[in-house]
Scaffold this motif. Structure first.
Motif, PDB file in Angstrom:
ATOM      1  N   PHE A 167       1.017  -1.094   0.041  1.00  0.00           N
ATOM      2  CA  PHE A 167       0.023  -0.029  -0.078  1.00  0.00           C
ATOM      3  C   PHE A 167       0.807   1.211  -0.030  1.00  0.00           C
ATOM      4  CE2 PHE A 167      -2.570   3.134   2.335  1.00  0.00           C
ATOM      5  CZ  PHE A 167      -3.502   3.340   1.462  1.00  0.00           C
ATOM      6  N   SER A 168       0.532   1.997  -0.964  1.00  0.00           N
ATOM      7  CA  SER A 168       1.678   3.273  -1.239  1.00  0.00           C
ATOM      8  C   SER A 168       1.189   4.265  -0.302  1.00  0.00           C
ATOM      9  CB  SER A 168       1.666   3.696  -2.584  1.00  0.00           C
ATOM     10  OG  SER A 168       0.271   4.182  -3.013  1.00  0.00           O
ATOM     11  N   GLY A 169      -0.028   4.384   0.253  1.00  0.00           N
ATOM     12  CA  GLY A 169      -0.568   5.512   0.866  1.00  0.00           C
ATOM     13  C   GLY A 169      -1.228   6.510   0.116  1.00  0.00           C
ATOM     14  N   PRO A 170      -1.951   7.538   0.823  1.00  0.00           N
ATOM     15  CA  PRO A 170      -2.669   8.772  -0.216  1.00  0.00           C
ATOM     16  C   PRO A 170      -1.514   9.342  -0.958  1.00  0.00           C
ATOM     17  CG  PRO A 170      -2.791   8.889   2.003  1.00  0.00           C
ATOM     18  CD  PRO A 170      -2.321   7.632   2.021  1.00  0.00           C
ATOM     19  N   ARG A 171      -0.380   9.365  -0.355  1.00  0.00           N
ATOM     20  CA  ARG A 171       0.452  10.457  -1.344  1.00  0.00           C
ATOM     21  C   ARG A 171       0.942   9.948  -2.685  1.00  0.00           C
ATOM     22  NH1 ARG A 171       2.413  12.858  -4.689  1.00  0.00           N
ATOM     23  NH2 ARG A 171       4.443  14.044  -4.666  1.00  0.00           N
ATOM     24  N   TYR A 172       1.159   8.720  -2.704  1.00  0.00           N
ATOM     25  CA  TYR A 172       1.711   8.172  -4.044  1.00  0.00           C
ATOM     26  C   TYR A 172       0.420   7.539  -4.774  1.00  0.00           C
ATOM     27  CZ  TYR A 172       6.206   9.324  -2.488  1.00  0.00           C
ATOM     28  OH  TYR A 172       7.250  10.184  -2.245  1.00  0.00           O
ATOM     29  N   LEU A 173      -0.647   7.176  -3.892  1.00  0.00           N
ATOM     30  CA  LEU A 173      -2.006   7.075  -5.125  1.00  0.00           C
ATOM     31  C   LEU A 173      -2.110   8.401  -5.763  1.00  0.00           C
ATOM     32  CD1 LEU A 173      -3.940   4.764  -2.503  1.00  0.00           C
ATOM     33  CD2 LEU A 173      -3.019   4.177  -4.593  1.00  0.00           C
ATOM     34  N   MET A 174      -2.039   9.426  -5.008  1.00  0.00           N
ATOM     35  CA  MET A 174      -2.364  10.724  -5.718  1.00  0.00           C
ATOM     36  C   MET A 174      -1.564  10.898  -6.810  1.00  0.00           C
ATOM     37  SD  MET A 174      -2.279  14.609  -3.887  1.00  0.00           S
ATOM     38  CE  MET A 174      -0.585  14.684  -3.533  1.00  0.00           C
ATOM     39  N   ARG A 175      -0.015  10.610  -6.810  1.00  0.00           N
ATOM     40  CA  ARG A 175       0.807  10.586  -7.986  1.00  0.00           C
ATOM     41  C   ARG A 175       0.080   9.716  -9.116  1.00  0.00           C
ATOM     42  NH1 ARG A 175       3.968  13.149 -11.389  1.00  0.00           N
ATOM     43  NH2 ARG A 175       5.817  11.765 -12.373  1.00  0.00           N
ATOM     44  N   VAL A 176      -0.237   8.595  -8.759  1.00  0.00           N
ATOM     45  CA  VAL A 176      -0.661   7.552  -9.700  1.00  0.00           C
ATOM     46  C   VAL A 176      -1.803   8.210 -10.556  1.00  0.00           C
ATOM     47  CG1 VAL A 176      -1.584   5.474 -10.203  1.00  0.00           C
ATOM     48  CG2 VAL A 176       0.208   5.494  -8.736  1.00  0.00           C
ATOM     49  N   ALA A 177      -2.672   8.986  -9.553  1.00  0.00           N
ATOM     50  CA  ALA A 177      -3.852   9.584 -10.042  1.00  0.00           C
ATOM     51  C   ALA A 177      -3.495  10.577 -10.771  1.00  0.00           C
ATOM     52  CB  ALA A 177      -4.717  10.113  -8.953  1.00  0.00           C
ATOM     53  N   GLU A 178      -2.503  11.483 -10.513  1.00  0.00           N
ATOM     54  CA  GLU A 178      -1.984  12.521 -11.374  1.00  0.00           C
ATOM     55  C   GLU A 178      -1.445  12.034 -12.849  1.00  0.00           C
ATOM     56  OE1 GLU A 178       2.042  15.327 -11.560  1.00  0.00           O
ATOM     57  OE2 GLU A 178       1.217  14.522  -9.678  1.00  0.00           O
ATOM     58  N   LEU A 179      -0.855  11.224 -12.875  1.00  0.00           N
ATOM     59  CA  LEU A 179      -0.490  10.695 -14.242  1.00  0.00           C
ATOM     60  C   LEU A 179      -1.848  10.033 -15.060  1.00  0.00           C
ATOM     61  CD1 LEU A 179       2.954   9.052 -12.902  1.00  0.00           C
ATOM     62  CD2 LEU A 179       2.657  10.958 -14.372  1.00  0.00           C
ATOM     63  N   GLU A 180      -2.296   9.253 -14.367  1.00  0.00           N
ATOM     64  CA  GLU A 180      -3.653   8.720 -15.041  1.00  0.00           C
ATOM     65  C   GLU A 180      -4.378   9.795 -15.701  1.00  0.00           C
ATOM     66  OE1 GLU A 180      -6.434   6.358 -16.473  1.00  0.00           O
ATOM     67  OE2 GLU A 180      -4.567   5.825 -16.004  1.00  0.00           O
ATOM     68  N   MET A 181      -4.448  11.000 -14.746  1.00  0.00           N
ATOM     69  CA  MET A 181      -5.468  11.980 -15.581  1.00  0.00           C
ATOM     70  C   MET A 181      -4.800  12.847 -16.462  1.00  0.00           C
ATOM     71  SD  MET A 181      -7.326  13.162 -12.102  1.00  0.00           S
ATOM     72  CE  MET A 181      -8.172  12.084 -10.718  1.00  0.00           C
ATOM     73  N   HIS A 182      -3.409  12.725 -16.733  1.00  0.00           N
ATOM     74  CA  HIS A 182      -2.822  13.647 -17.596  1.00  0.00           C
ATOM     75  C   HIS A 182      -3.237  13.022 -19.031  1.00  0.00           C
ATOM     76  CE1 HIS A 182       0.542  15.770 -19.629  1.00  0.00           C
ATOM     77  NE2 HIS A 182       1.002  16.389 -18.687  1.00  0.00           N
ATOM     78  N   ARG A 189      -2.725   3.219 -15.894  1.00  0.00           N
ATOM     79  CA  ARG A 189      -2.068   2.888 -14.545  1.00  0.00           C
ATOM     80  C   ARG A 189      -3.322   2.221 -13.596  1.00  0.00           C
ATOM     81  NH1 ARG A 189       2.605   5.496 -14.578  1.00  0.00           N
ATOM     82  NH2 ARG A 189       2.735   6.838 -16.567  1.00  0.00           N
ATOM     83  N   ARG A 190      -4.635   1.812 -14.069  1.00  0.00           N
ATOM     84  CA  ARG A 190      -5.531   1.364 -13.273  1.00  0.00           C
ATOM     85  C   ARG A 190      -5.178   0.063 -12.680  1.00  0.00           C
ATOM     86  NH1 ARG A 190     -10.397   2.208 -17.623  1.00  0.00           N
ATOM     87  NH2 ARG A 190      -8.547   1.278 -18.947  1.00  0.00           N
ATOM     88  N   LYS A 191      -4.494  -0.780 -13.440  1.00  0.00           N
ATOM     89  CA  LYS A 191      -4.200  -2.009 -12.612  1.00  0.00           C
ATOM     90  C   LYS A 191      -3.163  -2.063 -11.903  1.00  0.00           C
ATOM     91  CE  LYS A 191      -2.884  -6.925 -14.012  1.00  0.00           C
ATOM     92  NZ  LYS A 191      -2.591  -7.599 -15.055  1.00  0.00           N
ATOM     93  N   ILE A 192      -2.134  -1.295 -11.954  1.00  0.00           N
ATOM     94  CA  ILE A 192      -1.011  -1.271 -11.000  1.00  0.00           C
ATOM     95  C   ILE A 192      -1.750  -0.486  -9.633  1.00  0.00           C
ATOM     96  CG2 ILE A 192       0.716  -1.203 -12.750  1.00  0.00           C
ATOM     97  CD1 ILE A 192       1.403   1.733 -12.112  1.00  0.00           C
ATOM     98  N   ALA A 193      -2.562   0.592  -9.973  1.00  0.00           N
ATOM     99  CA  ALA A 193      -3.148   1.322  -8.891  1.00  0.00           C
ATOM    100  C   ALA A 193      -3.921   0.203  -7.853  1.00  0.00           C
ATOM    101  CB  ALA A 193      -4.000   2.391  -9.267  1.00  0.00           C
ATOM    102  N   GLN A 194      -4.446  -0.710  -8.382  1.00  0.00           N
ATOM    103  CA  GLN A 194      -5.298  -1.533  -7.298  1.00  0.00           C
ATOM    104  C   GLN A 194      -4.401  -2.713  -7.026  1.00  0.00           C
ATOM    105  OE1 GLN A 194      -8.533  -1.122  -6.732  1.00  0.00           O
ATOM    106  NE2 GLN A 194      -8.940  -3.076  -5.848  1.00  0.00           N
TER     107      GLN A 194
END
Length: 283
Positions: A167-182, A189-194
């Motif tokens: 579990f990366s925690g909210p800080r790096y889940l936010m980073r994944v979300a940032e890239l996914e929304m770019h 990145r949806r599979k690695i997020a989960q």
């Protein structure tokens, strides 16, 4: 707030230590970090406290003050009642190195696992075009100063130490979300997020948003939209039907046609406005 205050500070190394009371002078306009520095200069020269900018922009001085995760350099002493004991302890989620200094290196190890920004190689420098809404979304996430107060209050990390590897925690889940929304990032990145960053562990209690010193809406603008994207991929009936009849997103073994992303969606055009990924206000 002039006069003196009782500062109750955690002293010790590793998991061993105790709270020690000190009487320290306080001057008008000072913050907790000022008082800690005066304590170092007078009664406790060996006190370990991490700090750098003293302007709320480096995230180094994260501690817990009267039980609430805060930046010591942004917490004014006039928040406390005259005569009130101010208790300063290290972040309780991370291993204590000494006194108020914690080992947060696990966060950086997780950060290195995030695949970097992956634009279409056919898009040359100078051809990227983004709408202002997309720019503002990225800027909000990039305000993060990596104080790790959000990870500190996350119950998944705090109460279940064995989850830190998954579990990366909210800080790096936010980073994944940032890239996914770019709009110009072509990776899915949806599979690695989960599966690799543990998005499913998050139950959106918003405690991470409440302690963010940069007022980033971590839950509403990053975690919930990312969960929606993962749910669409896993549970959308059309996607399910496509899998049943043998339709799959393009893989590394299948040539990807020009203008199509690896997940089967149209890639952003090389000129003009890109094809926007849905943001927090859409699904």
């Amino acid at each position: 707030m002039n006069g003196e205050t009782t500062l109750r500070v955690w002293r010790g190394e590793g998991g061993e230590g105790r709270l020690v009371d000190y009487t320290v002078a306080v001057e008008e306009g000072e913050v907790v970090l000022d008082v800690l520095h005066r304590l170092q200069a007078t009664a406790a020269p060996d006190l370990a406290v991490r700090w750098n900018c003293k302007a709320g922009k480096c995230g180094s001085c994260s501690v817990e003050i009267n039980g609430r995760p805060r930046l010591a350099c942004m917490t004014r002493m006039n928040l406390f009642a005259p005569g009130e004991t101010v208790t300063v302890t290290p972040m309780r989620t991370f291993p204590v190195i000494r006194d108020l200094v914690c080992d947060v290196s696990a966060n950086y190890r997780k950060a290195r696992e995030i695949p970097s920004f992956t634009p279409d190689p056919a898009t040359r420098p100078g051809e990227f075009r983004m709408s202002q809404a997309d720019v503002q979304r990225q800027q909000e996430f990039r305000k993060c100063i990596e104080c790790f107060l959000c990870n500190n209050v996350c119950h998944v990390i705090r109460d279940h130490e064995d989850n830190t590897a998954h579990f990366s925690g909210p800080r790096y889940l936010m980073r994944v979300a940032e890239l996914e929304m770019h709009p110009y990032d072509t990776a899915d990145r949806r599979k690695i997020a989960q599966e690799e960053f543990g998005l499913g562990y998050c139950n959106i209690t918003k405690c991470c948003t409440e302690v963010c010193p940069e007022n980033i809406q971590i839950t509403d603008n990053a975690l919930i939209p990312l969960k929606e994207r993962v749910a669409d991929r896993r549970y959308d009936p059309l996607v399910w039907l496509g899998r049943r009849i043998g339709l799959r997103p393009a893989s590394q073994d299948t040539p990807i046609p020009p203008g199509v992303r690896q997940d089967g969606r149209a890639a952003a055009p090389r000129t003009g406005e890109p094809r926007r990924k849905p943001g927090p206000d859409t699904t």
